[in-house]
Design a protein around this motif. Sequence first.
Motif, short mmCIF file in Angstrom:
data_model
loop_
_atom_site.label_atom_id
_atom_site.label_comp_id
_atom_site.label_asym_id
_atom_site.label_seq_id
_atom_site.Cartn_x
_atom_site.Cartn_y
_atom_site.Cartn_z
N THR D 178 60.14 -16.80 88.64
CA THR D 178 61.24 -17.51 89.28
C THR D 178 61.25 -17.17 90.76
OG1 THR D 178 62.60 -15.71 88.47
CG2 THR D 178 62.78 -17.79 87.30
N ASP D 179 61.42 -18.17 91.57
CA ASP D 179 61.50 -18.01 93.03
C ASP D 179 60.46 -17.04 93.60
OD1 ASP D 179 63.43 -19.85 93.25
OD2 ASP D 179 64.95 -18.52 94.13
N LEU D 180 59.22 -17.35 93.41
CA LEU D 180 58.12 -16.55 93.97
C LEU D 180 58.13 -15.10 93.51
CD1 LEU D 180 58.09 -17.98 97.60
CD2 LEU D 180 56.55 -18.58 95.73
N GLY D 181 58.74 -14.86 92.35
CA GLY D 181 58.58 -13.54 91.76
C GLY D 181 59.80 -12.63 91.80
N VAL D 182 60.95 -13.12 92.22
CA VAL D 182 62.15 -12.27 92.14
C VAL D 182 62.73 -12.36 90.73
CG1 VAL D 182 62.66 -12.65 94.58
CG2 VAL D 182 63.81 -14.07 92.85
N ASP D 183 63.60 -11.40 90.38
CA ASP D 183 64.26 -11.46 89.08
C ASP D 183 65.02 -12.78 88.99
OD1 ASP D 183 63.33 -9.00 88.42
OD2 ASP D 183 65.17 -7.93 88.99
N TRP D 184 65.08 -13.27 87.78
CA TRP D 184 65.72 -14.57 87.58
C TRP D 184 67.17 -14.54 88.10
CZ3 TRP D 184 65.59 -17.45 82.18
CH2 TRP D 184 65.94 -18.80 82.38
N GLY D 185 67.84 -13.43 87.86
CA GLY D 185 69.24 -13.30 88.29
C GLY D 185 69.40 -13.43 89.80
N ASN D 186 68.31 -13.14 90.54
CA ASN D 186 68.38 -13.23 92.00
C ASN D 186 67.71 -14.49 92.54
OD1 ASN D 186 69.65 -10.73 92.18
ND2 ASN D 186 67.67 -9.68 92.04
N ALA D 187 67.30 -15.38 91.64
CA ALA D 187 66.62 -16.60 92.08
C ALA D 187 67.65 -17.58 92.62
CB ALA D 187 65.83 -17.20 90.93
#
Lengths: 177, 120, 599, 232
Positions: D178-187
Amino acid sequence: MTKVRIATVWLSGCSGCHMSLLDIDETLLDLADRFELVKSPLVDAKEFPAGIDVTLVEGAVANEEHVEILKDVRAKSRLVVAFGDCAVTGNVPAMRNPIPPHDLLERVYGKGMTTTGTLPTEVVPPLVDRVRPVHEVIPVDLWLHGCPPPAGVIARVLTALLNGEMPQLTGKDLKFG
Amino acid sequence: MNLEQLRKIRERAAKELNLRSGKARVKVIVGMGTSGIAAGARDVLAAFLDEIGKRELTDIIVTQSGERGLASSEPVVEVHLEGKPTVVYGHVTPELARRIVSEHLVNGNPVTDHVIEVRE
Amino acid sequence: MRTRLDVLICAGAACLSAHSAAVRDALAREIEAHGLSDEVRIVETGCMGPCELGPVMLVYPDGAFYIHVTPEDAAEIVEEHFLKGRPVERLLWTTPEARRIAEQRKQVPFFAKQRKVVLKNCGLIDPENIEEYIATDGYAALGKVLTEMTPTAVAETIAASGLRGRGGAGFPTGKKWGFVAGAPGPEKYVVCNADEGDPGAFMDRALLEGDPHAVLEGMAIAAYAVGANHGYIYVRAEYPLAINRVEAALAAAHRMGLLGNNIMETGFSFDIEVRMGAGAFVCGEETALIASLEGHRGQPRPRPPYPAVEGLFGKPTLINNVETFGNVRHIILNGADWFRSIGTESSPGTKVFALSGKVVNTGLVEVPMGTTLRELIFEIGGGIPDGKEFKAVQTGGPSGGCIPAEYLDTPIDYESLQELGSIMGSGGMIVMDADNCMVNLARFFLEFTANESCGKCIPCRVGLPAMLEILQRITRGDGRADDIDKLERLGKTIKTASLCGLGQTAPNPVLSTLRYFRDEYEEHLVGRCRAKECTALIRYWIDPEACRGCDQCRRACPVGAIAGTPGNPPYAIDAEACVRCGTCREVCPFGAVEILDRR
Amino acid sequence: MEQVVIQIDGNEVRTARGNTVLEAARDNGIRIPTLCHLDGLPDIGACRLCMVEIDGRFGTACTTRVRDGMKVRINTDELHEMRRTVLELLFAERNHVCSFCVSNGHCELQDLACELGMDSVRVPYRYPTLSLDATHPRFIIDHNRCVMCARCVRVCAEVEGAHTWGIAFRGTQVRVITDLGVDWGNAETCTSCGKCVQVCPTGAIVLKGQATAEMEKHPELVAELEERRRAG
């Protein structure tokens, strides 16, 4: 008529498959005349006897003792059945595979976990690096899926085997889990 | 640029390539592909330029090219002397480059033990 | 002191019977008499070939080739030629054949056997000087097509030449050009695939570095033929020199009006941009390359639609390899028939190979298609070093197959290699001798392809690592009885089921070694590696008879596995502690260390 | 609509021009196994399960358009074996433990094992170490159960237009991110629409708070949505 000689073994599993075997209820009584359960966790015998027709193997291969048991079973059985998901795929016991065996033992028996904090060397057989399904260790003739395999499927398979037929498992019979 | 101009450039450049123009008598081509450079062709080129400069030789062109293929013999240097067969050297070191200048370019005797090809 | 002249006298059976020995003695006497012993050396050689002209001799470096020499001629030769530098004309053999023999004697036959078309200019012209390129008829082909030929005629000429894609698959180039030319739409692209990813292959790099304009000219001609005005060169970022040279060449061609707007005042415009690849092997696959050019993840997609219909930015796109473009100008200038006169019926022209491995001369060779593997390896390549025996040659890069000695006389073309279970690929050629374990070799190549799988389709992503795991356990000595069957079954599935060329060819090293060297796999299953390369299957042993107690092995051993006292042989290796690095064997002056089967 | 006649396993069938082989088969009641295909999403031909023989060559049914007179073979021993091997590879790749999966009983991978008669996995199990990301307030991605069908990536880009999901790394390391590799919660791009949950064929992307076998999904939503959009 000579009775079909059946054995069951219990490797790394929860015994749920054996419970499911008992769950076939009165069918078991119908079949009981036709086979002899010569070795099983349910039967008191030290050695695995020779001349077995069918051996049901519950559980995955998790330690060196299991490997030895399986070699013995294979040598003495005409048909080997992987009995349930652990035997077929490794299932839950295989979830420890990403963790090195030593770390597992340390976690279970190591310091702070037991009063002595020493790792077992005699009573507990050495763990194999990776838990494996039965057919990765010995050739298997039939795979019974399910966690546990549904009693109805077990009954059908046993009946077929006692009739001298190879059960055909298709479709929903092959559902894991 | 049109075709006619292209033709003119070709004619002029072809002469230069054949060493017939001007006062150049000798052309030294140092193989400067990746294989050559990795094997030390830059130092060889520098040694040629330096030795030719020291001896104040004015009729020699030193130029570069890509690789000829024999990677195991790099650095490879080709020497064209007017009216003589083209000589190709392999495993050229800066020391050998200086010898080639004195023995081959100046005195006309190829350094035979390092020759890997002779072409008419 | 170095000799000035080498006199090579043929001592072949035919010349000897024509008294070449007497000639040799007479020459030696004359050389001695003229005080030239330090400057002139006499060397006796094997048969030079033209036996009916014997005795023959060759004087190097002059290249003078004397025939029917008699002892009476010796004085004149020494006096005139060796002393005064004037070859004795009446004894010279001056046919072109003689020259050829003369040239070849002391040279590496590496060059003589080659036929340079694509690489003709590499090593000859200054790649950064556009005028030198023009001097070799550079851009004349482009001028010709722009002023004398219709686009259709250009594509037809290429089709008639029989040129096939040099990137490996061998698709007929003219046909491809025709597809793109015929695809509807005003906007089309020409792409040059310079993402040369096969380990050990560097023909595209050599061409881009040594003769960049040839590629640009080929692209421009293609652009004219298919109706494109924009092109891209997709080149690996690992080729900085090639990139520099191409960019310099682009700038020079632009400056001279040979690229860009209104080329040579003909109204045709064509521009080229260079794009760098980030090093993924799969981006050499055309659809993955296009995805990468577009700025997407470099992953292939199923074809059809082919790039010729739906390519870069969804537009019809011609994509050819560097070497393919390098052939174009020669075909235009010399004609399709000329091109067809080189090579074979089904695979005309030349092919550049990157020769490496256990062979004397390594590097790039360009030969006519149809040249045999034996000619390539033993004549041009100079054979196997250290007098060892040839075992196999792996063609086509990491996804090619291994071809054993019995097929050395196979003429190389696309079809013959495929029949042998290998591929042309981009032209990699790795030679192996008896010290190479074929199982380990297959494992090595699979490790590469498994790592380079993009991960999109399942057979390649999971199948290759599954094959690799089986190969690893076989080379470790843990192979199981049904492993060979498993490898074959998996390999076959991966070849047919994979999405792109990477997966469709990656099992080749395994399948071809299984085909030709199955016994080696079977031996590994019982714990034996005949090449003694798989360290898990071998042990080092010191022959007590041969050991002299010199202590060298003990001192060299990195793990202290060797015990013994100096001067008190024999020494012994502790097999458990030994890591089987082979250092002891290398340092032993008496050849006392042997490699044995572990079991 | 113009019709095309093709042959499937020797029988002539009709279908609309422009259809894929997969659509042609389905229109005629013939089943071809699929996994990465989902109605309403662009096809990528990644899972290879819909592999068929088309005029003597192998190709994916989901990406090949019908041509007049095309001869398609779906049920051959070779194709059955190939599909089964591909499925075995999927089961061997990650840690698919059905017995305690929230999607147990509602899983396309599990169903495929039944359909293709996969009695055992004949390739070595890989048992990789994989993570689970539960940082999103409502959803979980468990990489152990992901089959890399990229349905989430496609639905997020093509239907939701958020482009939160992407693919990273190569070979067996390949992952959806998600979002170039950040945790989904921080996407930050994630709209929490939950379409990825609905289209995921296995228990990889799921709702929080589900117990074993409780997670039922509705991948058909995507096709319905597309249908409604087209209708305006």
